[in-house]
Design a protein around this motif. Structure first.
Motif, PDB file in Angstrom:
ATOM      1  N   THR A   1       0.863  -1.181   0.000  1.00  0.00           N
ATOM      2  CA  THR A   1       0.000   0.000   0.000  1.00  0.00           C
ATOM      3  C   THR A   1       0.895   1.225   0.000  1.00  0.00           C
ATOM      4  O   THR A   1       2.036   1.162   0.423  1.00  0.00           O
ATOM      5  CB  THR A   1      -0.896   0.034   1.249  1.00  0.00           C
ATOM      6  N   ASN A   2       0.357   2.298  -0.500  1.00  0.00           N
ATOM      7  CA  ASN A   2       1.147   3.509  -0.592  1.00  0.00           C
ATOM      8  C   ASN A   2       0.865   4.383   0.627  1.00  0.00           C
ATOM      9  O   ASN A   2      -0.198   4.978   0.724  1.00  0.00           O
ATOM     10  CB  ASN A   2       0.759   4.250  -1.882  1.00  0.00           C
ATOM     11  N   PRO A   3       1.786   4.468   1.567  1.00  0.00           N
ATOM     12  CA  PRO A   3       1.509   5.188   2.797  1.00  0.00           C
ATOM     13  C   PRO A   3       1.598   6.702   2.636  1.00  0.00           C
ATOM     14  O   PRO A   3       1.209   7.429   3.519  1.00  0.00           O
ATOM     15  CB  PRO A   3       2.621   4.691   3.731  1.00  0.00           C
ATOM     16  N   SER A   4       2.079   7.164   1.458  1.00  0.00           N
ATOM     17  CA  SER A   4       2.258   8.599   1.297  1.00  0.00           C
ATOM     18  C   SER A   4       0.934   9.293   0.983  1.00  0.00           C
ATOM     19  O   SER A   4       0.860  10.494   0.879  1.00  0.00           O
ATOM     20  CB  SER A   4       3.261   8.880   0.178  1.00  0.00           C
ATOM     21  N   SER A   5      -0.124   8.528   0.795  1.00  0.00           N
ATOM     22  CA  SER A   5      -1.397   9.151   0.484  1.00  0.00           C
ATOM     23  C   SER A   5      -2.516   8.456   1.239  1.00  0.00           C
ATOM     24  O   SER A   5      -2.495   7.254   1.430  1.00  0.00           O
ATOM     25  CB  SER A   5      -1.656   9.034  -1.025  1.00  0.00           C
ATOM     26  N   SER A   6      -3.526   9.225   1.658  1.00  0.00           N
ATOM     27  CA  SER A   6      -4.662   8.607   2.327  1.00  0.00           C
ATOM     28  C   SER A   6      -5.739   8.265   1.305  1.00  0.00           C
ATOM     29  O   SER A   6      -6.784   7.741   1.650  1.00  0.00           O
ATOM     30  CB  SER A   6      -5.214   9.557   3.391  1.00  0.00           C
ATOM     31  N   ASP A   7      -5.484   8.583   0.057  1.00  0.00           N
ATOM     32  CA  ASP A   7      -6.424   8.300  -1.008  1.00  0.00           C
ATOM     33  C   ASP A   7      -6.455   6.797  -1.296  1.00  0.00           C
ATOM     34  O   ASP A   7      -5.449   6.228  -1.709  1.00  0.00           O
ATOM     35  CB  ASP A   7      -5.972   9.076  -2.261  1.00  0.00           C
ATOM     36  N   PRO A   8      -7.637   6.134  -1.085  1.00  0.00           N
ATOM     37  CA  PRO A   8      -7.672   4.687  -1.308  1.00  0.00           C
ATOM     38  C   PRO A   8      -7.343   4.316  -2.746  1.00  0.00           C
ATOM     39  O   PRO A   8      -6.878   3.224  -3.026  1.00  0.00           O
ATOM     40  CB  PRO A   8      -9.102   4.288  -0.938  1.00  0.00           C
ATOM     41  N   GLU A   9      -7.590   5.248  -3.689  1.00  0.00           N
ATOM     42  CA  GLU A   9      -7.277   4.991  -5.093  1.00  0.00           C
ATOM     43  C   GLU A   9      -5.777   4.823  -5.315  1.00  0.00           C
ATOM     44  O   GLU A   9      -5.334   4.287  -6.313  1.00  0.00           O
ATOM     45  CB  GLU A   9      -7.794   6.146  -5.978  1.00  0.00           C
ATOM     46  N   ALA A  10      -4.986   5.338  -4.358  1.00  0.00           N
ATOM     47  CA  ALA A  10      -3.528   5.281  -4.510  1.00  0.00           C
ATOM     48  C   ALA A  10      -2.974   3.922  -4.084  1.00  0.00           C
ATOM     49  O   ALA A  10      -1.793   3.678  -4.224  1.00  0.00           O
ATOM     50  CB  ALA A  10      -2.875   6.381  -3.697  1.00  0.00           C
ATOM     51  N   GLU A  11      -3.850   3.055  -3.569  1.00  0.00           N
ATOM     52  CA  GLU A  11      -3.379   1.730  -3.153  1.00  0.00           C
ATOM     53  C   GLU A  11      -2.761   0.998  -4.344  1.00  0.00           C
ATOM     54  O   GLU A  11      -3.270   1.058  -5.451  1.00  0.00           O
ATOM     55  CB  GLU A  11      -4.579   0.939  -2.640  1.00  0.00           C
ATOM     56  N   GLN A  12      -1.663   0.307  -4.092  1.00  0.00           N
ATOM     57  CA  GLN A  12      -1.013  -0.387  -5.197  1.00  0.00           C
ATOM     58  C   GLN A  12      -1.824  -1.596  -5.648  1.00  0.00           C
ATOM     59  O   GLN A  12      -2.504  -2.237  -4.855  1.00  0.00           O
ATOM     60  CB  GLN A  12       0.388  -0.830  -4.786  1.00  0.00           C
ATOM     61  N   ILE A  13      -1.706  -1.879  -6.927  1.00  0.00           N
ATOM     62  CA  ILE A  13      -2.369  -3.043  -7.506  1.00  0.00           C
ATOM     63  C   ILE A  13      -1.366  -4.192  -7.431  1.00  0.00           C
ATOM     64  O   ILE A  13      -0.315  -4.139  -8.064  1.00  0.00           O
ATOM     65  CB  ILE A  13      -2.766  -2.764  -8.971  1.00  0.00           C
ATOM     66  N   ALA A  14      -1.680  -5.209  -6.628  1.00  0.00           N
ATOM     67  CA  ALA A  14      -0.727  -6.292  -6.381  1.00  0.00           C
ATOM     68  C   ALA A  14      -1.053  -7.495  -7.273  1.00  0.00           C
ATOM     69  O   ALA A  14      -2.151  -8.052  -7.214  1.00  0.00           O
ATOM     70  CB  ALA A  14      -0.760  -6.686  -4.912  1.00  0.00           C
ATOM     71  N   VAL A  15      -0.089  -7.868  -8.108  1.00  0.00           N
ATOM     72  CA  VAL A  15      -0.279  -8.951  -9.075  1.00  0.00           C
ATOM     73  C   VAL A  15       0.791 -10.024  -8.845  1.00  0.00           C
ATOM     74  O   VAL A  15       1.976  -9.722  -8.806  1.00  0.00           O
ATOM     75  CB  VAL A  15      -0.155  -8.425 -10.532  1.00  0.00           C
ATOM     76  N   LEU A  16       0.340 -11.281  -8.702  1.00  0.00           N
ATOM     77  CA  LEU A  16       1.263 -12.393  -8.472  1.00  0.00           C
ATOM     78  C   LEU A  16       1.141 -13.407  -9.614  1.00  0.00           C
ATOM     79  O   LEU A  16       0.036 -13.848  -9.934  1.00  0.00           O
ATOM     80  CB  LEU A  16       0.919 -13.084  -7.145  1.00  0.00           C
ATOM     81  N   PHE A  17       2.259 -13.765 -10.215  1.00  0.00           N
ATOM     82  CA  PHE A  17       2.288 -14.803 -11.243  1.00  0.00           C
ATOM     83  C   PHE A  17       2.753 -16.106 -10.598  1.00  0.00           C
ATOM     84  O   PHE A  17       3.724 -16.102  -9.830  1.00  0.00           O
ATOM     85  CB  PHE A  17       3.237 -14.415 -12.378  1.00  0.00           C
ATOM     86  N   VAL A  18       2.063 -17.215 -10.930  1.00  0.00           N
ATOM     87  CA  VAL A  18       2.404 -18.494 -10.293  1.00  0.00           C
ATOM     88  C   VAL A  18       2.593 -19.604 -11.325  1.00  0.00           C
ATOM     89  O   VAL A  18       1.743 -19.806 -12.204  1.00  0.00           O
ATOM     90  CB  VAL A  18       1.302 -18.931  -9.294  1.00  0.00           C
ATOM     91  N   CYS A  19       3.728 -20.313 -11.210  1.00  0.00           N
ATOM     92  CA  CYS A  19       3.925 -21.545 -11.985  1.00  0.00           C
ATOM     93  C   CYS A  19       4.353 -22.644 -11.010  1.00  0.00           C
ATOM     94  O   CYS A  19       4.134 -22.501  -9.794  1.00  0.00           O
ATOM     95  CB  CYS A  19       4.913 -21.338 -13.127  1.00  0.00           C
ATOM     96  N   LEU A  20       4.945 -23.691 -11.502  1.00  0.00           N
ATOM     97  CA  LEU A  20       5.303 -24.813 -10.614  1.00  0.00           C
ATOM     98  C   LEU A  20       6.596 -24.543  -9.838  1.00  0.00           C
ATOM     99  O   LEU A  20       6.630 -24.585  -8.605  1.00  0.00           O
ATOM    100  CB  LEU A  20       5.427 -26.093 -11.459  1.00  0.00           C
ATOM    101  N   GLY A  21       7.659 -24.263 -10.562  1.00  0.00           N
ATOM    102  CA  GLY A  21       8.968 -24.123  -9.904  1.00  0.00           C
ATOM    103  C   GLY A  21       9.388 -22.706  -9.605  1.00  0.00           C
ATOM    104  O   GLY A  21      10.342 -22.481  -8.856  1.00  0.00           O
ATOM    105  N   ASN A  22       8.696 -21.728 -10.233  1.00  0.00           N
ATOM    106  CA  ASN A  22       9.065 -20.296 -10.112  1.00  0.00           C
ATOM    107  C   ASN A  22      10.493 -20.040 -10.596  1.00  0.00           C
ATOM    108  O   ASN A  22      11.185 -19.175 -10.082  1.00  0.00           O
ATOM    109  CB  ASN A  22       8.879 -19.789  -8.675  1.00  0.00           C
ATOM    110  N   ILE A  23      10.922 -20.837 -11.582  1.00  0.00           N
ATOM    111  CA  ILE A  23      12.240 -20.552 -12.171  1.00  0.00           C
ATOM    112  C   ILE A  23      12.177 -20.368 -13.690  1.00  0.00           C
ATOM    113  O   ILE A  23      13.107 -19.811 -14.263  1.00  0.00           O
ATOM    114  CB  ILE A  23      13.304 -21.628 -11.830  1.00  0.00           C
TER     115      ILE A  23
END
Ligand code: 4NP
Length: 188
Positions: free
Chosen positions: A21-43
């Motif tokens: 999350t972006n602590p420099s702003s109280s604007d909820p729109e400023a929250e970061q968009i968290a994206v995780l990619f997943v495979c088997l070995g992560n290599i």
């Protein structure tokens, strides 16, 4: 010693929450968009997806708005750098993924990441059984050429296998970013 470990753990947790999350702003729109990619070995596949998506959001001028990571459903390669085949194909296209390190899916990844994007159907089944993110889908659901299938695993394969893997993941990046931005009601 124990106190030092506890302090280190606390600082790590605080750091992770600051990154998500972006602590420099109280604007909820400023929250970061968290994206995780997943495979088997992560290599092999998910490190490429992480590197390519990072480049896409940078090109779109949205790097500050995103928190991007990748992980594996297996713990087999935890702590290791990406496969040399993935590092080489990424480097060929001007992307450095050599600093990434494999990690296993965490039980709290469903809360930490709104978007969890799986590289194949088996990964998606395992992820779905372990965590409940808001959005869980296959990367190739957004593939403009052949949606709904998995990205073939290039592990142990030739450089052509890594080239093909890169090509598939790369063509999914723009539609993936569009999908995320649409849901977040953002534009580039
Ligand atoms: P990835 O590829 O899931 O794309 O990282 C693999 C990496 C390692 C293994 C299988 C797939 N392995 O069996 O160790």
């Amino acid at each position: 010693m124990q106190a030092a470990c506890q302090l280190a753990l606390t600082l790590y947790c605080v750091d992770m929450s600051i990154r998500i999350t972006n602590p420099s702003s109280s604007d909820p729109e400023a929250e970061q968009i968290a994206v995780l990619f997943v495979c088997l070995g992560n290599i092999c596949r998910s490190p490429l997806a992480e590197g390519l998506f990072r480049r896409s959001v940078q090109t779109a001028g949205l790097a500050e708005r995103f928190f991007i990571d990748s992980s594996g459903t297996s713990p087999w390669h935890v702590g290791q750098a990406p496969d040399p085949g993935s590092i080489a194909v990424a480097a060929k296209h001007g992307i450095d993924i050599s600093m990434q390190r494999a990690r296993n899916l965490r039980e709290d990844d469903g809360e930490r990441f709104h978007w969890v994007v799986c590289l194949d159907a088996s990964n998606k089944r395992v992820v779905g059984a372990r965590i409940e993110p808001k959005e869980l889908f296959l990367l190739r659901d957004v593939d403009p050429l052949r949606s709904g299938t998995g990205v073939p695993d290039p592990y142990g394969g030739s450089s052509q296998a890594f080239d093909e893997c890169f090509e598939i993941i790369e063509r999914c990046m723009e539609p993936l970013l569009e999908r995320v931005l649409q849901v977040k009601k953002l534009s580039v």
